[in-house]
Design an enzyme around this catalytic site. Structure first.
Site, short mmCIF file in Angstrom:
data_model
loop_
_atom_site.label_atom_id
_atom_site.label_comp_id
_atom_site.label_asym_id
_atom_site.label_seq_id
_atom_site.Cartn_x
_atom_site.Cartn_y
_atom_site.Cartn_z
N ARG A 71 56.27 9.73 63.03
CA ARG A 71 57.60 10.33 62.94
C ARG A 71 57.59 11.74 63.53
NH1 ARG A 71 56.49 11.85 57.22
NH2 ARG A 71 57.21 9.92 56.31
N ASN A 84 60.22 12.43 53.33
CA ASN A 84 59.61 13.28 52.31
C ASN A 84 58.32 12.62 51.84
OD1 ASN A 84 58.87 14.74 50.06
ND2 ASN A 84 61.00 15.17 49.50
N ASP A 85 57.23 13.03 52.43
CA ASP A 85 55.92 12.43 52.14
C ASP A 85 55.53 12.55 50.67
OD1 ASP A 85 55.32 11.58 54.64
OD2 ASP A 85 54.21 13.37 55.22
N CYS A 86 56.28 13.32 49.94
CA CYS A 86 55.88 13.60 48.56
C CYS A 86 56.75 12.88 47.53
CB CYS A 86 55.91 15.10 48.31
SG CYS A 86 54.75 15.94 49.40
N ASN A 102 56.77 9.85 46.21
CA ASN A 102 55.88 8.68 46.22
C ASN A 102 56.28 7.77 45.06
OD1 ASN A 102 53.77 11.40 46.45
ND2 ASN A 102 54.21 10.15 48.26
#
Ligand code: BGC
Ligand code: NOJ
Length: 813
Positions: free
Chosen positions: A364, A486-488, A490
């Protein structure tokens, strides 16, 4: 706001940032190199070099997070009598009579003066060259003859930057060098599987050298006071194992007023397998000799430097604005575009916050980066698109990252980030609009780099969106997978084990109901682009199919994604709302506001305007818009990493500069120019530069990923400078949506969105084989083009049809 100390200023005429105090609140760095050979360089000459890949082909060693900060670099020691000093202050840290560091486009010039001797070093990587040039000019400004001892210093990395820092049982026995005249060669592991070596040369005779660190520095000394420099005597050491270095020793006598140049060259060479050696154990130095010969005089170096400057002249001539506001013009014309080149080259791999060991090129990230860069060198963007698409899987999913050296997907992190596929459309469409080159769609591109699996790039785009369509959750919204942008966030991670990575752990996903409104908005935006592309290339049926999917997504968002005053952020594993007024914390998130307003979902029903107002009301603060509000004050097992960060930092309510532009574009689409501008100016480095030199800490000439938000202990403090998608998004936002010059398939669409205070401005834009001189007269209007006159004749609509050649365009709003 108290008056803050200043560490530097812009010099727009030279396209430089000038640092006048070496003790900046954090090292302020620059990047050298354009394509293969790269260097990071701080304002005290710290940093390192590598070939293509900061992990696997590291040339010089660097120590992260060290005491003191920023240790390791290309260092010069100048010794006069008992005084030793360095032009960049570090490593000697002897107080200087004058210090200046000028970071420019692909070069850095550091000048120090002590006791009427001036040392000025120009660092750059010449175009198409696998080497860093360091031109040191020593000048005697005194009335007496000066006798100086000059020591250079580079420390070799044993190639793999990761094992270099950990596998000492092996490392300490592998180091090998050769010395030939004024050139020191680093050939660790060359005897076995490597066919590359590095060298450090100076274009003058030397009176000594060192290649073994312990001999030069002394085991218990530091870079600030190496034994050899303290004693004023080189050891002529020959490294066998341990830590090989390269240091030249040169005795210099300078008459009154005399100036002398020394050209140091840090080079990298690859040899063919059958031409590795010139004699048993002796490396074949032919290519090194040739490289050295290209830069062995001041004239040759100056010529290469002029070429680099001309290269940047040409790149920065493609889009030039004149608004009369120097703070805006310098970011648009110089620094924002420069940062876009850097993020295109590096993705998120190597900065003073990214070690170069951890991450390769993000799927991305790279798609977004290329949108900020495609107007500069479209052919490189084209290749990048193919490389990225080649790491996709047949079902449209993709590897989250790949290594630049091998271009292979990175198995350590794998895939499963469900926003990833959509970005391929974002990148590809930007490329075609810029170039008009539809042939890229017919390019045969493999899946997962498997020969035989090739399909057209267009097919890759199709499976990308299908991946979203095939992975919908109970509300017919996109399943989030491991995480979205937003990789966080989860939502399928569920981790109580501190040894598990939030990024790679998915403890439960079977039966998940975790859906993402951010992906929903992203899907609508990129889906509409895809439909327009299909219509353009007469794939009408496919276009209609996708239009139905887009319409369905819009309905799903309106029905299940609206909270009353803003768009929800997500549904969690159990199907409970995230980013809702019903939540205790994290009631509103920025990502879904950005994407759903860009997608104009529910604009007619007033959703867009309400969402934008809510951003102002709940997310905005003095330094920009925070990611979520209120911040999470405790760890939430079912949310993951986002709630691991202390309040106000990173993804937990930090100002993630990357996504401020999403809302700004939303504002522009809604025609709210005043609001768009005020959000934009808050995160525009040249505005921050004035106010927050010490608070902000990081480089004032580029954007950083994150500025501590309003809930943080020190709001306004910046971190993670340089390598952030913010660069491309800031560019996309200002160039296309605020200033309103939008490349399109058939020409340039003119659609500015400005604060009502904006005056007339001009943009000169090179576009394919045309060049447009555009004057825009806003007349106090925030949005809406009344009339466009092209070469004297009025144009229907808001697109200037493309035609090669020079054109004048007058726009009245
Ligand atoms: C960071 C993210 C980043 C991710 C992947 C997380 O710890 O907060 O910003 O994208 O790691 O490296
Ligand atoms: C940084 C990563 O590079 C990017 O891919 C991600 O979207 C943001 N962090 C937000 O988590």
């Amino acid at each position: 706001m108290e008056q803050q100390k200043r560490y530097g200023h812009f010099d727009d005429a030279h396209r430089e940032y000038v640092i006048t105090d070496p003790k900046t609140p954090w090292p302020w760095i620059n990047y050298l190199g354009n394509e293969d050979f790269f260097s990071l360089i701080s304002n005290t000459a710290g940093g390192y070099s590598f070939y293509k890949d900061a992990k696997f082909r590291r040339i010089t060693r660097y120590r992260y997070n060290n005491v003191p900060m920023d240790n390791g670099g290309r260092y010069f020691y100048i010794k006069e009598g008992d005084t030793a000093w360095s032009p960049g202050w570090k490593p000697c840290k002897t107080p200087l009579d004058f210090y200046e560091c000028r970071h420019g486009m692909g070069y850095t010039r550091i000048t120090g003066r002590k006791n009427q001797v001036e040392a000025s070093v120009l660092f750059f990587v010449p175009l198409k060259t696998w080497a860093e040039v360091q031109k040191l000019t020593l000048t005697n400004q005194s009335q007496e003859v000066k006798t100086l001892k000059l020591f250079s210093f580079e420390e070799w990395c044993l190639w793999n930057a990761a094992t270099d820092m950990e596998n000492f049982q092996r490392n300490f026995s592998t180091g090998e060098v050769e010395i030939e005249g004024s050139t020191i060669y680093h050939k660790t592991e060359y005897r076995e599987r490597r066919n590359h070596y590095a060298f450090y040369h100076v274009n003058t005779e030397i009176q000594g050298f060192d290649t073994d660190r312990e001999s030069f520095v002394g085991l218990y000394n530091e870079f600030s006071n190496p034994d050899a420099v303290v004693e004023g005597l080189p050891r002529n050491s020959h490294a066998h194992g341990w830590s090989p270095i390269a240091s030249h020793y040169i005795e210099v006598t300078l008459q009154t007023g005399e100036s002398r140049d020394f050209v140091f060259l840090l080079g990298y060479v690859e040899n063919e397998q059958d031409k590795k050696f010139s004699a048993p154990k002796v490396i074949n130095k032919e290519k090194a000799h040739a490289l050295i010969a290209r830069f062995d005089t001041t004239e040759k170096v100056d010529k290469a430097f002029a070429e680099l400057n001309a290269y940047w002249d040409a790149l920065l001539n493609i889009y030039k604005v004149k608004t009369g506001n120097p703070k805006l013009d310098r970011m648009v014309n110089i620094w924002n575009q420069y940062q876009c080149m850097v993020t295109f080259n590096f993705s998120r791999s190597a900065s003073f916050f990214e070690s170069g060991i951890g991450r390769g090129m993000g799927f991305r990230d790279s798609n977004q980066d290329l949108v900020g860069f495609v107007h500069q060198i479209p052919s490189r963007a084209r290749q990048r698109i193919i490389d990225i698409a080649s790491t996709q899987f047949p079902d449209g999913g993709c590897y989250h990252q790949y290594q630049p050296l091998t271009k292979r997907g990175n198995n350590d992190i794998g895939g499963g980030f469900n926003d990833d596929p959509c970005w391929l459309i974002f990148g590809t469409v930007a490329y075609i609009k810029e170039t008009g080159d539809f042939t890229i769609l017919d390019e045969m591109v493999p899946f997962d780099n498997q020969p035989g699996s090739e399909v057209t790039l267009f097919e890759h785009l199709k499976v990308s969106l299908d991946h979203v369509i095939n992975n919908l959750g109970p509300h017919l919204l996109p399943l989030i997978g491991r995480a979205d942008w937003n990789d966080c966030l989860n939502l399928n991670c569920f981790s109580w084990d501190p040894n598990e990575s939030f990024q790679t752990t998915e403890n439960v996903s079977e039966g998940t109901k975790a859906e993402s409104l951010m992906i929903a908005g992203l899907f609508v935006v990129t889906g509409k682009e895809y439909v327009a592309l299909c219509n353009k290339i007469a794939k009408h049926e496919e276009g209609q199919r996708m239009q139905r999917a887009v319409d369905a997504m819009i309905e799903a968002v309106k029905k299940h994604g609206w909270d009353g005053e803003w768009y929800l952020r997500a549904y969690d594993f159990y199907g409970r709302k995230i980013g809702s007024n019903e939540c205790e914390e994290g009631k509103i998130f920025i990502e879904s506001q950005g994407w759903c307003t860009m997608a104009e979902i529910g604009a007619d029903e007033g959703m867009v305007a309400k969402s934008l107002d809510s951003c102002k009301k709940y997310l905005e603060c003095e330094h920009g818009m925070v990611l979520n509000n209120p911040a999470f004050t405790k760890y939430i097992y079912e949310y993951g990493e986002i709630s691991s960060y202390p309040e106000g930092y990173k993804e937990n309510a930090g100002i993630f500069c990357h996504n401020n532009p999403w809302v700004i574009i939303g504002e522009c689409m809604a025609g709210r120019g005043n609001d768009a501008w005020s959000h934009y100016a808050k995160i525009l480095p040249s505005y921050v530069e004035e106010k927050y030199q010490t608070l902000h800490k990081v480089e004032p000439y580029v954007n950083c990923q994150m500025v501590a938000g309003k809930d943080a202990f020190r709001p306004g403090e910046g971190k993670n400078s340089w390598l952030t998608g913010t660069a491309a998004w800031m560019w996309y936002t200002v160039s296309e949506f605020i200033l309103g010059i939008k490349p399109d398939y058939d020409g340039i669409r003119i659609d500015p969105c400005l604060p009502e205070t904006a005056g007339d401005y001009t943009v000169s834009r090179k576009f394919r084989d045309a060049e447009y001189d555009i004057t825009i007269r806003p007349n106090g209007s925030q949005k809406g083009v009344k009339q466009i006159v092209l070469d004297g004749s009025p144009v229907e609509g808001d697109v200037i049809p493309y035609a090669a050649g020079k054109h004048t365009v007058e726009v009245t709003m």
